[in-house]
Motif scaffolding. Structure first.
Motif, PDB file in Angstrom:
ATOM      1  N   ARG A  99      96.843 -38.336  69.727  1.00 16.19           N
ATOM      2  CA  ARG A  99      97.854 -37.285  69.585  1.00 16.19           C
ATOM      3  C   ARG A  99      98.175 -36.953  68.127  1.00 16.19           C
ATOM      4  O   ARG A  99      99.266 -37.207  67.647  1.00 16.19           O
ATOM      5  CB  ARG A  99      99.109 -37.699  70.339  1.00 16.19           C
ATOM      6  N   HIS A 100      97.197 -36.355  67.438  1.00 13.88           N
ATOM      7  CA  HIS A 100      97.388 -35.902  66.059  1.00 13.88           C
ATOM      8  C   HIS A 100      96.262 -34.936  65.721  1.00 13.88           C
ATOM      9  O   HIS A 100      95.245 -34.879  66.415  1.00 13.88           O
ATOM     10  CB  HIS A 100      97.411 -37.080  65.079  1.00 13.88           C
ATOM     11  N   LEU A 101      96.457 -34.179  64.654  1.00 16.26           N
ATOM     12  CA  LEU A 101      95.443 -33.232  64.218  1.00 16.26           C
ATOM     13  C   LEU A 101      94.121 -33.955  63.999  1.00 16.26           C
ATOM     14  O   LEU A 101      94.083 -35.036  63.396  1.00 16.26           O
ATOM     15  CB  LEU A 101      95.888 -32.545  62.923  1.00 16.26           C
ATOM     16  N   ASP A 102      93.047 -33.410  64.523  1.00 12.89           N
ATOM     17  CA  ASP A 102      91.691 -33.936  64.480  1.00 12.89           C
ATOM     18  C   ASP A 102      91.510 -35.188  65.340  1.00 12.89           C
ATOM     19  O   ASP A 102      90.501 -35.869  65.251  1.00 12.89           O
ATOM     20  CB  ASP A 102      91.210 -34.196  63.046  1.00 12.89           C
ATOM     21  N   GLY A 103      92.476 -35.481  66.192  1.00 11.05           N
ATOM     22  CA  GLY A 103      92.339 -36.605  67.112  1.00 11.05           C
ATOM     23  C   GLY A 103      91.316 -36.291  68.195  1.00 11.05           C
ATOM     24  O   GLY A 103      91.083 -35.140  68.557  1.00 11.05           O
ATOM     25  N   ALA A 104      90.700 -37.338  68.713  1.00 12.85           N
ATOM     26  CA  ALA A 104      89.721 -37.187  69.792  1.00 12.85           C
ATOM     27  C   ALA A 104      90.456 -36.932  71.110  1.00 12.85           C
ATOM     28  O   ALA A 104      91.569 -37.419  71.323  1.00 12.85           O
ATOM     29  CB  ALA A 104      88.870 -38.445  69.916  1.00 12.85           C
ATOM     30  N   VAL A 105      89.803 -36.168  71.989  1.00 12.57           N
ATOM     31  CA  VAL A 105      90.354 -35.901  73.315  1.00 12.57           C
ATOM     32  C   VAL A 105      89.201 -35.773  74.307  1.00 12.57           C
ATOM     33  O   VAL A 105      88.171 -35.185  73.988  1.00 12.57           O
ATOM     34  CB  VAL A 105      91.260 -34.637  73.330  1.00 12.57           C
ATOM     35  N   THR A 106      89.378 -36.378  75.471  1.00 14.31           N
ATOM     36  CA  THR A 106      88.450 -36.224  76.586  1.00 14.31           C
ATOM     37  C   THR A 106      89.271 -36.000  77.836  1.00 14.31           C
ATOM     38  O   THR A 106      90.127 -36.831  78.173  1.00 14.31           O
ATOM     39  CB  THR A 106      87.543 -37.458  76.768  1.00 14.31           C
ATOM     40  N   ILE A 118      91.297 -24.149  73.480  1.00 12.19           N
ATOM     41  CA  ILE A 118      92.418 -24.009  74.408  1.00 12.19           C
ATOM     42  C   ILE A 118      93.697 -24.182  73.596  1.00 12.19           C
ATOM     43  O   ILE A 118      93.957 -25.267  73.086  1.00 12.19           O
ATOM     44  CB  ILE A 118      92.334 -25.075  75.525  1.00 12.19           C
ATOM     45  N   ARG A 119      94.488 -23.107  73.472  1.00 12.88           N
ATOM     46  CA  ARG A 119      95.678 -23.127  72.588  1.00 12.88           C
ATOM     47  C   ARG A 119      96.940 -22.832  73.382  1.00 12.88           C
ATOM     48  O   ARG A 119      96.991 -21.860  74.146  1.00 12.88           O
ATOM     49  CB  ARG A 119      95.493 -22.090  71.489  1.00 12.88           C
ATOM     50  N   ALA A 175      94.663 -28.088  66.443  1.00 13.67           N
ATOM     51  CA  ALA A 175      95.957 -27.647  65.908  1.00 13.67           C
ATOM     52  C   ALA A 175      97.019 -28.547  66.514  1.00 13.67           C
ATOM     53  O   ALA A 175      96.951 -28.909  67.697  1.00 13.67           O
ATOM     54  CB  ALA A 175      96.244 -26.181  66.250  1.00 13.67           C
ATOM     55  N   TRP A 176      98.000 -28.922  65.687  1.00 12.06           N
ATOM     56  CA  TRP A 176      99.071 -29.800  66.147  1.00 12.06           C
ATOM     57  C   TRP A 176     100.293 -29.526  65.297  1.00 12.06           C
ATOM     58  O   TRP A 176     100.363 -29.925  64.139  1.00 12.06           O
ATOM     59  CB  TRP A 176      98.635 -31.267  66.012  1.00 12.06           C
TER      60      TRP A 176
END
Length: 166
Positions: free
Chosen positions: A54-61, A94-95, A77-78
Motif C-alpha cells: 500500500r504505497h506508490l510503486d508497491g506491488a499488487v496482484t 485502473i484509477r 498513483a497514491w
C-alpha cells in the motif's frame, strides 16, 4: 435508484479504450478509502488481493471475483484518501479519484484505460458496473455476490448502443 451511473467507453486508437464511471456512493471518502486500498476492502467487491503493498510503486496482484486469472502490476498513483491507481497486466490502468460531496457521500471519478485486442467494450462496462454495485452493497450492508446472470443483463444493456452504431 442506483448510484451507479451508466458507464461510457471511448476508443483511443485501434487498440486502446478508455472506460469511465462516476458512481455517487453513500459513504464519506474516509470510509470509502479502505474499500479501495485494503485487502479486506477489495475482497468484498473487486477481488482477492494476493499481494498489496500500500504505497506508490508497491506491488499488487488481484484475483477477480469472477474466477478469472490473477493480474499483477504496480500501484502507479497514491494520494491518501483521494487517488489510488493500479496498473495491472491484462486490466490496464485502473484509477479511482475520490471527491467528497458533503460529509456523508462521495463521487468516484473512475477510469480504466486498456490496451490490446479483446477489450470487449460492453463486457468491460458490464463488469465494472457490477463491481460498483457490489461496492455500494459492501458499504451499506453485508455485501453482494458476483453473478454471471447480472453480468449478462448489464452486458446486453451496454451492447445496444454499440449495435446501433454498426
Amino acid at each position: 435508484m442506483s448510484p451507479v451511473s451508466h458507464g461510457t467507453s471511448e476508443s483511443r486508437g485501434e487498440d486502446r479504450r478508455l472506460i469511465r464511471f462516476e458512481p455517487h456512493l453513500p459513504c464519506s471518502y474516509e470510509g470509502l478509502w479502505p474499500a479501495l486500498t485494503t485487502a479486506d476492502g477489495l475482497r468484498r467487491w473487486l477481488g482477492e488481493a494476493e499481494v498489496l503493498e500500500r504505497h506508490l510503486d508497491g506491488a499488487v496482484t488481484l484475483r477477480p471475483l469472477d474466477g478469472g486469472p490473477a493480474a499483477s502490476g504496480r500501484i502507479t498513483a497514491w494520494d491518501v484518501e483521494r487517488v489510488v491507481e493500479y496498473t495491472l497486466g491484462g486490466l490496464g490502468r485502473i484509477r479511482f479519484h475520490l471527491e467528497p460531496v458533503g460529509t456523508d457521500s462521495t463521487v468516484i471519478r473512475f477510469l480504466n484505460e486498456r490496451e490490446g485486442p479483446g477489450a470487449d467494450p460492453p463486457g468491460v462496462l458490464a463488469d465494472w458496473h457490477q463491481h460498483f454495485e457490489l461496492l455500494e452493497s459492501a458499504l451499506t450492508g453485508p455485501g453482494g455476490t458476483w453473478t454471471e446472470g447480472r453480468r449478462a443483463e448489464l452486458r446486453e444493456s451496454y451492447a445496444r448502443p454499440f449495435t446501433r452504431r454498426a
